[in-house]
Design a protein around this motif. Structure first.
Motif, PDB file in Angstrom:
ATOM      1  N   LYS A 158       6.739  18.179  15.746  1.00 47.45           N
ATOM      2  CA  LYS A 158       7.694  17.242  15.149  1.00 47.45           C
ATOM      3  C   LYS A 158       9.039  17.291  15.865  1.00 47.45           C
ATOM      4  O   LYS A 158       9.691  16.260  16.059  1.00 47.45           O
ATOM      5  CB  LYS A 158       7.875  17.558  13.664  1.00 47.45           C
ATOM      6  N   ASP A 161       8.982  15.329  19.096  1.00 50.90           N
ATOM      7  CA  ASP A 161       9.132  13.894  18.815  1.00 50.90           C
ATOM      8  C   ASP A 161      10.563  13.557  18.404  1.00 50.90           C
ATOM      9  O   ASP A 161      11.096  12.501  18.771  1.00 50.90           O
ATOM     10  CB  ASP A 161       8.165  13.468  17.705  1.00 50.90           C
ATOM     11  N   TYR A 162      11.166  14.454  17.630  1.00 45.41           N
ATOM     12  CA  TYR A 162      12.534  14.275  17.143  1.00 45.41           C
ATOM     13  C   TYR A 162      13.501  14.097  18.317  1.00 45.41           C
ATOM     14  O   TYR A 162      14.305  13.159  18.345  1.00 45.41           O
ATOM     15  CB  TYR A 162      12.899  15.503  16.300  1.00 45.41           C
ATOM     16  N   TYR A 187      16.759  11.379  17.892  1.00 44.46           N
ATOM     17  CA  TYR A 187      17.230  11.480  16.514  1.00 44.46           C
ATOM     18  C   TYR A 187      18.203  12.641  16.296  1.00 44.46           C
ATOM     19  O   TYR A 187      18.789  12.759  15.218  1.00 44.46           O
ATOM     20  CB  TYR A 187      16.042  11.671  15.559  1.00 44.46           C
ATOM     21  N   GLY A 212      13.806  14.268   3.486  1.00 50.62           N
ATOM     22  CA  GLY A 212      14.003  15.379   4.407  1.00 50.62           C
ATOM     23  C   GLY A 212      14.425  16.668   3.738  1.00 50.62           C
ATOM     24  O   GLY A 212      14.536  17.700   4.395  1.00 50.62           O
ATOM     25  N   GLN A 259      11.407  12.475   8.083  1.00 48.10           N
ATOM     26  CA  GLN A 259      12.179  12.450   9.324  1.00 48.10           C
ATOM     27  C   GLN A 259      13.486  11.697   9.142  1.00 48.10           C
ATOM     28  O   GLN A 259      13.579  10.771   8.335  1.00 48.10           O
ATOM     29  CB  GLN A 259      11.361  11.811  10.443  1.00 48.10           C
ATOM     30  N   ASN A 317      16.892  10.002  11.343  1.00 55.34           N
ATOM     31  CA  ASN A 317      17.629   9.654  12.553  1.00 55.34           C
ATOM     32  C   ASN A 317      19.065  10.076  12.307  1.00 55.34           C
ATOM     33  O   ASN A 317      19.848   9.358  11.669  1.00 55.34           O
ATOM     34  CB  ASN A 317      17.539   8.153  12.836  1.00 55.34           C
TER      35      ASN A 317
END
Length: 376
Positions: free
Chosen positions: A36, A39-40, A45, A156, A208, A210
């Motif tokens: 994760k 990807d973050y 983000y 989150g 998730q 941003n």
């Protein structure tokens, strides 16, 4: 004493030092979280406030080579400010996010973790410990999730059955193999309220975020607030609680039993114009104990100016003109000019144009024009 008995003693002691919930997990790498994180960062983000490399953030043994277990703790905090002053015309107020109410939570949690470490070492002095709170490399929320303290909601946050999302989290890596707890298998289900109500659309689903669009992050930046977000910041001076306030899992929860979390309504909901006149010394003495001022006075003052513009507070115009003309900081000067245009509308045109050639900084000039372009 076997491992299970030791664990029970730690749990029992924790409840006597102001820890509301405690969980245990292994010190194995956080493999799923690593994916994760990749990807973050790939999606851009990140806030820039993160600490450590991906390896350090997902491998506890990078912080403590002898690590065998991680102890996660949760301390609930209040979410209702009783006797709060009203924000009214001529006396407009800002607000600090709930996580910043009372003693800086870094200090509050460290004190509890220090006591817990001392207790563990009183039983076995050979145990190595390393504690972390927020600024450590491990993810407090991911450790709490794997330790069984709650599941990570779409907002989150770790949602704890007793505390909801309103809890401070910290952890201690230890060189002792405590029995691990089971993860809490729960979810938000079809509920999507937090995602739908996020003022900037910062929540992207599946827990998730941003960060660059999150108001909580934006209020902590030191530069000019991006124009597209100024209208939704409202009177927030630090942080944003919207995704917690709308969460159904927080209904009926308000943790108020901790004596070291002292709420100060006048400080937590301060008069906005007074923030623009406060000296560095007064600011530190009045607000220095809050977690919400870790970035210093400038972001708070910029946000106070944005809040005055949000309220269209005409009584603040003279002060804003003084700030615009005399403050040496471009961000504060420029934001003040912008706010004058937002508040005074057409009446600000003559003033802005008369001051335009007096300013040499191009960013300030841009702010002056931004402030009046909607009314000219």
């Amino acid at each position: 004493m076997n491992r299970h008995e030791f664990k029970e003693k730690v749990i029992e002691y924790a409840s006597t030092i102001g820890i509301d919930d405690i969980g245990f997990t292994t010190a194995e790498p956080f493999t799923e979280f690593k994916a994760k994180l990749i990807d973050y960062y790939k999606n851009g983000y990140e806030s820039g406030f993160e600490t450590g490399t991906i390896e350090e953030r997902t491998n506890p043994k990078a912080s403590l080579p002898s690590a065998k277990s991680i102890i996660s703790i949760a301390v609930g905090y209040p979410n209702k400010l009783r006797n709060a002053p009203k924000s009214k015309r001529g006396d407009r107020r800002g607000i600090f996010a709930r996580a910043s109410w009372g003693m800086d939570y870094h200090t509050l949690l460290r004190k509890r973790l220090e006591k817990l470490e001392a207790y563990i070492k009183s039983i076995d002095p050979s145990i190595e410990c390393k504690s972390m709170v927020d600024t450590g490399v491990l993810s407090d929320r991911e450790v709490a999730r794997r330790s069984g303290l709650g599941f990570i909601g779409k907002n989150g946050f770790v949602i704890n059955p007793k505390l909801g999302t309103y809890s401070y989290l910290g952890e201690m890596i230890v060189s002792y193999p405590f029995p691990e707890d089971e993860e809490l298998l729960d979810s938000c289900g079809d509920c999507n309220i937090c995602v739908d109500r996020c003022p900037t659309g910062a929540l992207v689903g599946d827990g998730q975020l941003n960060s660059k669009k999150c108001i909580s992050f934006l209020t902590q930046t030191k530069g000019f607030m991006p124009v597209q977000y100024r209208g939704v910041v409202g009177n927030r001076l630090y942080g944003c609680d919207t995704c917690q306030q709308v969460c159904p899992r927080n209904r009926g929860i308000n943790t108020e039993h901790h004596e070291d979390i002292v709420l100060e309504p006048e400080i937590l909901k301060p008069e906005l114009t007074s923030l623009l006149k406060i000296s560095n010394r007064e600011f530190k003495e009045t607000y220095g104990h809050l977690a919400g001022v870790w970035r210093g006075k400038k972001p708070i003052q910029r946000n106070a100016i944005l809040a005055l513009a949000h309220y269209k507070e005409e009584s603040a115009l003279d002060l804003l003109k003084e700030v615009a003309e005399t403050d040496p900081r471009p961000v504060i000067k420029g934001t003040a000019y912008w706010a004058i245009g937002q508040i005074a509308g057409n009446d600000a045109l003559e003033y802005i144009y008369s001051r335009y050639n007096e300013e040499t900084d191009q960013e300030i000039k841009q702010e002056m024009l931004l402030g009046i372009q909607e009314v000219s």
